[in-house]
Scaffold this motif. Structure first.
Motif, short mmCIF file in Angstrom:
data_model
loop_
_atom_site.label_atom_id
_atom_site.label_comp_id
_atom_site.label_asym_id
_atom_site.label_seq_id
_atom_site.Cartn_x
_atom_site.Cartn_y
_atom_site.Cartn_z
N ALA A 1 0.82 -1.21 0.00
CA ALA A 1 0.00 0.00 0.00
C ALA A 1 0.85 1.26 0.00
O ALA A 1 0.40 2.33 -0.40
CB ALA A 1 -0.92 -0.01 1.22
N ALA A 2 2.09 1.16 0.49
CA ALA A 2 2.96 2.34 0.52
C ALA A 2 3.21 2.85 -0.89
O ALA A 2 3.49 4.02 -1.09
CB ALA A 2 4.28 2.00 1.19
N GLU B 1 15.14 -2.42 12.32
CA GLU B 1 16.30 -2.16 11.48
C GLU B 1 17.16 -3.41 11.31
O GLU B 1 17.86 -3.56 10.32
CB GLU B 1 17.12 -1.02 12.08
CG GLU B 1 16.39 0.32 11.99
CD GLU B 1 17.29 1.46 12.39
OE1 GLU B 1 18.45 1.20 12.74
OE2 GLU B 1 16.81 2.60 12.34
N ASP C 1 0.30 5.09 8.73
CA ASP C 1 1.19 4.23 7.97
C ASP C 1 0.37 3.52 6.88
O ASP C 1 -0.63 2.85 7.17
CB ASP C 1 1.84 3.21 8.89
CG ASP C 1 2.88 2.41 8.15
OD1 ASP C 1 3.33 2.90 7.10
OD2 ASP C 1 3.24 1.32 8.62
N ALA C 2 0.82 3.70 5.62
CA ALA C 2 0.06 3.13 4.52
C ALA C 2 0.02 1.60 4.63
O ALA C 2 -0.98 0.95 4.29
CB ALA C 2 0.68 3.55 3.20
N ARG C 3 1.09 1.03 5.15
CA ARG C 3 1.13 -0.45 5.24
C ARG C 3 0.34 -0.93 6.44
O ARG C 3 0.05 -2.12 6.55
CB ARG C 3 2.57 -0.93 5.39
CG ARG C 3 3.46 -0.55 4.23
CD ARG C 3 4.88 -1.01 4.51
NE ARG C 3 5.80 -0.61 3.47
CZ ARG C 3 6.40 0.56 3.40
NH1 ARG C 3 6.14 1.46 4.34
NH2 ARG C 3 7.22 0.85 2.43
N GLU D 1 15.95 -5.29 8.50
CA GLU D 1 16.30 -4.56 7.28
C GLU D 1 17.75 -4.82 6.90
O GLU D 1 18.08 -5.07 5.72
CB GLU D 1 16.07 -3.07 7.57
CG GLU D 1 15.90 -2.23 6.35
CD GLU D 1 15.53 -0.81 6.76
OE1 GLU D 1 14.59 -0.66 7.56
OE2 GLU D 1 16.19 0.12 6.29
N ARG E 1 2.62 0.49 11.41
CA ARG E 1 3.14 1.41 12.42
C ARG E 1 2.01 2.29 12.96
O ARG E 1 1.02 2.52 12.28
CB ARG E 1 4.24 2.31 11.81
CG ARG E 1 5.50 1.53 11.52
CD ARG E 1 6.63 2.45 11.11
NE ARG E 1 7.79 1.67 10.75
CZ ARG E 1 8.74 1.31 11.62
NH1 ARG E 1 8.65 1.65 12.89
NH2 ARG E 1 9.78 0.60 11.22
N HIS F 1 18.54 7.62 6.82
CA HIS F 1 18.18 6.31 6.28
C HIS F 1 18.68 6.14 4.85
O HIS F 1 19.27 5.09 4.50
CB HIS F 1 16.65 6.17 6.31
CG HIS F 1 16.13 4.97 5.61
ND1 HIS F 1 16.20 3.70 6.14
CD2 HIS F 1 15.54 4.82 4.38
CE1 HIS F 1 15.69 2.84 5.29
NE2 HIS F 1 15.28 3.49 4.22
N ARG G 1 15.89 12.25 9.73
CA ARG G 1 15.89 10.78 9.81
C ARG G 1 15.83 10.14 8.43
O ARG G 1 16.47 9.11 8.18
CB ARG G 1 14.72 10.32 10.68
CG ARG G 1 14.99 10.51 12.17
CD ARG G 1 13.85 9.97 13.02
NE ARG G 1 12.75 10.90 13.04
CZ ARG G 1 12.64 11.90 13.89
NH1 ARG G 1 13.58 12.09 14.80
NH2 ARG G 1 11.62 12.72 13.84
N LEU G 2 15.09 10.77 7.51
CA LEU G 2 15.04 10.24 6.13
C LEU G 2 16.43 10.29 5.50
O LEU G 2 16.88 9.33 4.87
CB LEU G 2 14.04 11.06 5.32
CG LEU G 2 14.00 10.71 3.83
CD1 LEU G 2 13.35 9.35 3.63
CD2 LEU G 2 13.27 11.77 3.02
N LEU H 1 11.62 2.48 1.95
CA LEU H 1 11.57 3.36 3.10
C LEU H 1 11.39 2.56 4.39
O LEU H 1 11.94 2.90 5.41
CB LEU H 1 10.42 4.37 2.95
CG LEU H 1 10.64 5.46 1.89
CD1 LEU H 1 9.43 6.39 1.83
CD2 LEU H 1 11.90 6.26 2.19
N ASP H 2 10.61 1.53 4.28
CA ASP H 2 10.36 0.75 5.49
C ASP H 2 10.12 -0.70 5.07
O ASP H 2 9.03 -1.25 5.23
CB ASP H 2 9.11 1.33 6.19
CG ASP H 2 8.99 0.85 7.61
OD1 ASP H 2 9.95 0.18 8.08
OD2 ASP H 2 7.97 1.14 8.25
N ASP I 1 10.05 1.44 -2.60
CA ASP I 1 10.54 2.72 -2.08
C ASP I 1 11.63 2.50 -1.04
O ASP I 1 12.35 3.41 -0.70
CB ASP I 1 9.38 3.53 -1.47
CG ASP I 1 8.63 2.77 -0.40
OD1 ASP I 1 9.10 1.68 -0.02
OD2 ASP I 1 7.59 3.27 0.05
N ARG J 1 22.41 5.68 4.79
CA ARG J 1 22.80 4.36 5.25
C ARG J 1 22.57 3.33 4.14
O ARG J 1 23.41 2.45 3.89
CB ARG J 1 21.99 3.99 6.50
CG ARG J 1 22.51 2.77 7.23
CD ARG J 1 21.90 2.63 8.60
NE ARG J 1 20.47 2.48 8.56
CZ ARG J 1 19.61 3.37 9.05
NH1 ARG J 1 20.09 4.47 9.63
NH2 ARG J 1 18.32 3.17 8.97
#
Lengths: 701, 327
Positions: B99-100, B206, B251-253, B209, B256, B277, B273-274, B198-199, B196, B280
Motif C-alpha cells: 500500500a505504501a 532495522e 502508515d500506509a502499510r 532490514e 506502524r 536512512h 531521519r530520512l 523506506l520501510d 521505495d 545508510r
C-alpha cells in the motif's frame, strides 16, 4: 449575601459547554496515508477517542471564567437590615450627602461615596408613598434638589454628581450643609408633616461626626454611615509641607519639611512599622527621595535639603508619596509649594526718636532683636525717618509701600493728614503695622488719623504709680501672657517676659466693638500688647516704648522671641509673597490695579477683576496645585504665586463613635443592598487574560 | 480483480513515449553473463562464435575441429582457438506492490512508476530474447506465478497482466520474496527489486532490514547483479507540510502507529531521519556491490530508465541532490 438576579444562575448550566468542548471539540486533523511514518517522531499522543478532557489548565480557567461571569450577572450583594431607619408615615425628607474628600476612601473596590450612594438608593426605594425627598451635598458645587414626590430627581442628581468626579476637596462639613437642608424643608403654611434629614457620610469630624442631634426647627437627623465596617483600610497622607531658606548651607539652598501620617494600620493592637517612600520634585523632576518607617497612627516628619538652580527666582515644587499605588485615598499623597532663593520678609522700621548714641536710639533694641532672631535670614529690615516715609508716600502714593510686608512705627509722631489715609489703606490691603509708643506719640492726632486701624484708641500716657490711690508701686510688671493668642503660636512654657518693669505706659480706651485682642497685659490689667485685624491687615500696638525709655522690656530674655513672633504674626496677614499656600476652597486675595488672570495647574486661565480697594479675590481654588497670577501683559504679580493644598483634616478617616438617635413614633428598617459584584470584575479580567495567554501558548505549541 | 482497459498489453503498463524511447535501447550488462542458452549478452564461457578470444593448449578430448592450425604451425604445439560466446540473460523482477506504493496521483503514483520501470525492463529483455521472471509482494503475500523465467510475448503479456491486475495493498514481504527468488537464480542473473525501500521490513525493525540487505549482498557474492530501484514520491523527499495545520500521518502499510502533529513541528526531524536512512542505504549498497538507482516521482520515467540502462551498461553514476540545499 444574596443574589439580585438568582435566575441567571441557570447560566451555570453553560459550564458543561467547555467540558464538552474540551472532550469533543478536537479539530479533526488532515489524514495522510504515508510511507515514511517511521521517520516521524510523535510530538503528540494520537487519541482516537477521548475519555478525559485535554488542556486541563485551560479548561479550569474557562470554567472559572464562565462561573464568575454567571455570578457577576446574578449580582451578588450583601443585605444589611439595621442601618437605615425610615419614618414609616409619609414625610418630607432631605438627603444630605457628605462630599468631603475622605469619602473618596476606597473600601471593597469602591469609594465610600459610592457605598453611600447605594444606601441612598435603598432609602429612596423604601420611603413610604407620598413622601417628598430632596438632596443636598456638602460639596459647594454639588447638586441641590428641592423635595419632590418623585425620588428619581434626587437619584439622577446624585448619580450625575458622582459621575462628575465627586468627592472633591474643599467640601463643607455636614453640619455646614444642614442650614441648606433645613431651608429646603421649610413647611408650607398650614401643613403639618413630619420632617427628617437623612445624613449619609463617613464617621469623621467632617462628616457625620459634625452633626448635632437635631437640626434647626427640631428636625430629626438620621445619620447613616456609608459603610458599617468599623475597620476602614489604612492610608497614608501628606499633611503639611513647609520650607525655609538654608543660608547656612548655601545662599540658594532651601529646606523642605513635610509631615506624613499613617491613618490606621494597627493590627491586633500591634503598631507595626511600614516603609513609605517620599520624593521631592522641583520643576517636575524628582530631585530627592527618601524612605521613612511610619508607625500606625503616627506622624513622621521628613526634611529635604535642596539647592535651587541658578537662573530662576521661583520654582514649583511638589512633595509626594511614591510607590503607594494601593493607597485607598490617593488625593492626599502630594502637596505643592513654590520655592524661591530670595523670598524675604520686608520690614520697614520708622524711627521716631533717632539718637547718635546707639543705645539711646529708639529702634536700637528692636533692630538688634530682629537681626538676632532665628528668622533674620528671611527678613530684610530697612530703617528710615518719619519725614522720609511721608515724603516717599507723597511722591509715590500707595506704591511707596508696595514691597513692604510689615511697617513699624517706633515712637513716631502721628503721620500727617495727607499721608495717613495711605497708611490706613496699606494696612487694610493686608499689610502688618506695629506701633510702639513713646514721648512723641500723641493720642488725639493718632486717634484721628490712624483710628480706623488702631486696635484701641489711645487715651494718655501715665507714669505708673501716680494714679490716684496708687503710691506704693512705682513700676508695672507684665502679667503671664495669653499663650492662646495667635501671636504666640508655637510658643510653649514661659515666654521669658516675667520681671519686666514699666515706669510709664499708654492707657487705651476700652472698646469691645473694635475686636481687639490682648496678647500681653500688665499686672494691673492694662493692655501691654494689643492686636486687631483691620480688614485684611493686622495691627499690633505696644503701649510702652520699644527701647528702655519707659520700660526695661528689651532687657528681658523674652524680648527677641516676642519681637520675632510679633513681626511674623503681622506678616502672616499678608500671606508670604512666595510659598503661600491656600487650602482648597479658601479665597486668595492679591493686590491689583487692573484685571488679572489666574493660571491653574491644568492650564485654565481665569480672569479676576480688582475691587475698589485694589484687591482682586480668586475664589475658585478647588484645583490642587501651583497657581500663578499674571497681568494682562503676561508678567507675574508680586504676590501672584500660590499653591492650593487639600485640607489635612479631610484625610482623617478614623471613625468617631456615633450616638444613633432613636426615631419617635413609627419607623421601619430598610434593607440596604451593598453590591459585592464589583470586586468580581478584576478577577474576571485576570481570568480572561489568563485564558488568552494559555490559548496563545497552546497555539504556539 | 481490476478490469482496466489494455490489460495483458504492455502498453497499459509502459507509457507510449517510454516505449518509443526504448526502441533504440538495449538491456546490456557491464559484466558477462552465464545463460543456459545462446543469447546476446557477452558470456563468461567461450563459445562457437567468430570473434577471437584466446588460444589454449589442446588436451585430449577436445574437439579437433577447434585446433588452430596456423597457430600450431607457429608454436609447434597443439593449441585450440577459442571464440567469444553470447548467452541469454535471466532477469528477475521483484516489485513492491504494498500500500505504501499507492501514494501519489496519476503519473506521480509510485506504483505506476514502479510498474512502468518493471514493464519497460521486461519489454527490453524479452525483445532481445532474454528470459524474465516476476515476483510481486502484496498484502503480505507473494505472487510467484511468473517467477520461473521465460521469454516470449506470452510472458510479456502475462507480466503486463499481473502488474495491472491488483491495486497496491498491505505490505510487501521482502525477506520471503528474496527467499523464494534466491533458489531460482541461475548463474549470473540480474535481479531488479523495485520499491521505495523506506520501510521494507515494517515493525520488524532495522535488524531485519540489515538482514535483508545482507541477503542481497550474499546473492551479489554469487555473481548475480542486484539492482535496487528506489521509487520515491516528491512529498516523501521534501515533506511539504510546513505549516501549523494538524495532520495525522497513518502508515500506509498499517504496521506502524499513526503520528499526529503540526507539519512544521514534524518536518525537521523527518527530513533528518530520512536523510540518515537514505545515506545508510547508499553506503550499504556501495559496500556490498549492490546497484542502487533512485527515482523521484516527478522525474520523467523515460529519463530515469535511460539513466538506469546506462548505469547497468557501465556509465558512471550522476549524483543529484534529492532536495535543494541537501547534498
Amino acid at each position: 449575601m444574596t443574589l439580585l438576579a438568582p435566575a441567571l444562575l441557570l447560566g451555570l448550566v453553560a459550564l458543561t459547554l467547555p467540558v464538552i468542548a474540551h472532550l469533543m471539540g478536537h479539530r479533526e486533523p488532515q489524514r495522510v496515508r504515508f510511507a515514511g511514518v517511521r521517520f516521524l517522531e510523535p510530538v503528540e499522543r494520537v487519541v482516537t477517542r477521548r475519555r478525559a478532557p485535554r488542556d486541563i489548565d485551560l479548561l479550569v480557567a474557562r470554567l472559572l471564567l464562565l462561573a464568575l461571569l454567571v455570578l457577576l450577572l446574578a449580582r451578588p450583594a450583601s443585605v444589611g437590615q439595621t442601618s437605615v431607619a425610615v419614618i414609616a408615615e409619609p414625610h418630607d425628607a432631605v438627603v444630605v450627602v457628605d462630599g468631603s474628600r475622605s469619602m473618596g476612601l476606597e473600601v471593597d473596590g469602591a469609594s465610600l461615596l459610592v457605598h453611600a450612594g447605594d444606601r441612598i438608593e435603598a432609602l429612596l426605594d423604601a420611603l413610604p408613598a407620598g413622601s417628598r425627598v430632596g438632596l443636598v451635598t456638602s460639596d459647594p458645587g454639588g447638586p441641590r434638589v428641592e423635595p419632590a414626590e418623585d425620588p428619581e430627581r434626587a437619584r439622577a442628581a446624585l448619580r450625575d454628581w458622582i459621575e462628575r468626579g465627586a468627592p472633591r476637596p474643599g467640601a463643607w462639613t455636614l453640619a455646614d450643609a444642614l442650614p441648606l437642608a433645613v431651608s429646603l424643608l421649610s413647611p408650607a403654611a398650614g401643613e403639618e408633616r413630619k420632617r427628617a434629614i437623612y445624613a449619609f457620610g463617613d464617621r469623621t469630624a467632617h462628616g457625620l461626626g459634625s452633626l448635632p442631634e437635631t437640626a434647626e426647627g427640631g428636625i430629626a437627623i438620621l445619620a447613616v454611615p456609608a459603610v458599617e465596617e468599623a475597620d476602614l483600610p489604612e492610608h497614608v497622607s501628606l499633611d503639611e509641607v513647609s520650607w525655609e531658606q538654608a543660608p547656612d548651607i548655601d545662599p540658594r539652598a532651601v529646606r523642605i519639611q513635610a509631615v506624613l501620617r499613617r491613618h490606621g494600620g494597627a493590627e491586633d493592637g500591634e503598631r507595626t512599622k511600614r516603609p513609605i517612600s517620599v520624593a521631592l520634585l522641583v520643576g517636575g523632576e524628582e530631585v530627592a527621595r527618601t524612605v521613612v518607617q511610619v508607625e500606625a497612627d503616627t506622624d513622621v516628619q521628613v526634611e529635604f535639603t535642596h539647592q535651587l538652580l541658578d537662573g530662576g527666582t521661583t520654582f514649583p515644587a511638589t512633595v509626594q508619596l511614591v510607590d503607594l499605588e494601593d493607597d485607598p485615598l490617593p488625593s492626599d499623597d502630594r502637596r505643592h509649594l513654590w520655592l524661591s532663593p530670595d523670598d524675604a520678609l520686608e520690614v520697614m522700621v520708622v524711627n521716631g526718636d533717632p539718637s547718635e548714641l546707639r543705645a539711646h536710639d529708639e529702634v536700637f533694641f528692636l533692630g538688634t532683636a530682629l537681626s538676632a532672631s532665628e528668622s533674620s535670614t528671611s527678613m530684610h529690615v530697612t530703617s528710615l525717618a518719619p519725614d522720609q516715609l511721608e515724603q516717599r508716600i507723597r511722591e509715590q502714593g500707595a506704591s511707596a509701600l508696595g514691597d513692604v510686608d510689615v511697617l513699624v512705627l517706633a515712637n513716631v509722631r502721628a503721620p500727617q493728614e495727607d499721608v495717613a489715609p495711605a497708611l490706613v489703606g496699606f494696612v487694610e490691603r493686608g499689610a502688618g503695622l506695629l506701633i510702639t509708643v513713646g514721648g512723641r506719640v500723641e493720642a488725639e492726632p493718632y486717634n484721628a488719623r490712624l483710628g480706623a486701624v488702631l486696635p484701641l484708641l489711645l487715651r494718655e500716657p501715665v507714669v505708673v504709680g501716680t494714679a490716684p490711690g496708687r503710691k506704693e508701686a512705682r513700676v508695672e510688671g507684665i502679667a503671664p501672657p495669653d499663650l492662646s493668642h495667635p501671636l504666640f503660636a508655637g510658643v510653649e512654657g514661659d515666654p521669658g517676659l516675667s520681671g519686666t518693669r514699666a515706669r510709664k505706659i499708654f492707657l487705651l480706651d476700652p472698646d469691645p466693638d473694635r475686636g481687639a485682642s490682648i496678647a500681653i497685659s500688665f499686672t494691673s490689667g492694662a493692655p501691654a500688647l494689643v492686636t486687631r485685624d483691620a480688614d485684611l491687615g493686622r495691627v499690633a500696638l505696644l503701649t510702652t516704648t520699644v527701647d528702655r525709655d519707659w520700660a526695661d522690656l528689651p532687657l528681658r530674655p523674652g524680648f527677641v522671641p516676642l519681637m520675632e513672633h510679633t513681626i511674623a504674626y503681622l506678616a502672616g496677614a499678608r500671606a508670604r509673597a512666595l510659598g503661600a499656600t491656600v487650602m482648597v476652597g479658601q479665597p486668595r486675595t492679591v493686590e491689583a490695579d487692573a484685571p488679572l488672570e489666574v493660571e491653574t495647574p491644568s492650564g485654565r486661565k481665569i480672569s479676576i477683576a480688582p475691587d475698589r480697594d485694589g484687591l482682586a479675590v480668586f475664589s475658585d481654588t478647588y484645583e490642587v496645585g501651583h497657581h500663578r497670577v499674571l497681568r494682562a501683559d503676561g508678567s507675574l504679580v508680586r504676590t501672584g504665586l500660590f499653591a492650593v493644598q487639600v485640607d489635612p483634616a479631610e484625610s482623617l478617616t478614623r471613625p468617631l463613635p456615633l450616638t444613633r438617635r432613636e426615631l419617635e413614633g413609627e419607623r421601619k428598617n430598610v434593607s440596604t443592598i451593598t453590591p459585592r459584584w464589583r470586586s468580581l470584575v478584576p478577577l474576571v479580567l485576570v481570568l480572561l487574560i489568563a485564558e488568552v495567554v494559555l490559548r496563545w501558548r497552546r497555539r504556539r505549541g | 480483480m481490476s478490469t482496466a482497459p489494455g490489460q495483458g498489453d504492455i502498453g497499459g503498463v509502459v507509457p507510449s513515449e517510454v516505449r518509443e524511447l526504448l526502441r533504440g535501447q538495449a538491456l546490456v550488462l557491464q559484466r558477462p553473463v552465464w545463460g543456459p542458452r545462446h543469447g546476446r549478452h557477452a558470456s563468461v564461457r567461450t563459445g562457437v562464435g567468430l570473434d577471437f578470444r584466446d588460444h589454449r593448449p589442446y588436451v585430449p578430448g577436445d574437439d579437433p575441429r577447434m585446433l588452430d592450425w596456423r597457430a600450431i604451425a607457429r608454436r609447434d604445439r597443439l593449441v585450440l582457438r577459442q571464440t567469444e560466446s553470447e548467452d541469454e540473460l535471466s532477469l528477475f523482477l521483484a516489485v513492491d506492490c504494498s500500500a505504501a506504493m499507492a501514494y501519489g496521483e496519476g503519473e506521480s503514483n509510485k506504483a505506476y512508476i514502479a510498474g512502468a520501470i518493471a514493464g519497460a525492463l521486461a519489454l527490453l529483455a524479452i525483445r532481445q530474447g532474454d528470459r524474465v521472471g516476476l515476483a510481486l509482494g502484496r498484502a503480505g503475500d507473494i505472487d510467484a506465478s511468473l517467477l520461473r523465467p521465460l521469454g516470449g510475448n506470452d510472458r510479456l503479456s502475462a507480466i503486463a497482466r499481473v502488474l495491472q491486475r491488483d491495486e497496491p495493498a498491505g505490505l510487501c514481504p521482502w525477506p520471503r520474496i528474496i527467499g523464494r527468488i534466491a533458489p531460482r537464480l541461475a548463474r549470473r542473473s540480474l535481479l531488479v527489486l523495485i520499491s521505495d525501500f523506506l520501510d521494507p521490513c515494517g515493525h520488524a525493525g532495522e535488524e531485519a532490514e540489515a538482514e535483508l540487505l545482507r541477503g542481497l549482498a550474499r546473492l551479489r557474492a554469487r555473481d548475480h547483479d542486484i539492482v535496487l530501484v528506489q521509487v520515491l514520491h516528491r512529498h516523501e523527499v521534501e515533506f511539504p507540510w510546513a505549516n501549523r495545520t494538524m495532520i495525522r500521518f497513518e502508515d500506509a502499510r498499517g504496521v506502524r502507529e499513526p503520528v499526529e502533529g503540526a507539519g512544521v513541528r514534524l518536518r525537521d526531524g523527518y527530513l533528518a531521519r530520512l536523510r540518515s536512512h537514505l545515506d545508510r542505504l547508499e553506503r550499504t549498497c556501495e559496500r556490498d556491490g549492490l546497484f542502487l538507482h533512485r527515482v523521484v516521482s516527478d522525474d520523467p520515467v523515460a529519463e530515469a530508465l535511460v539513466t538506469l540502462l546506462g548505469r547497468l551498461a557501465g556509465s558512471p553514476p550522476v549524483r543529484r541532490p534529492l532536495v535543494e540545499g541537501h547534498p
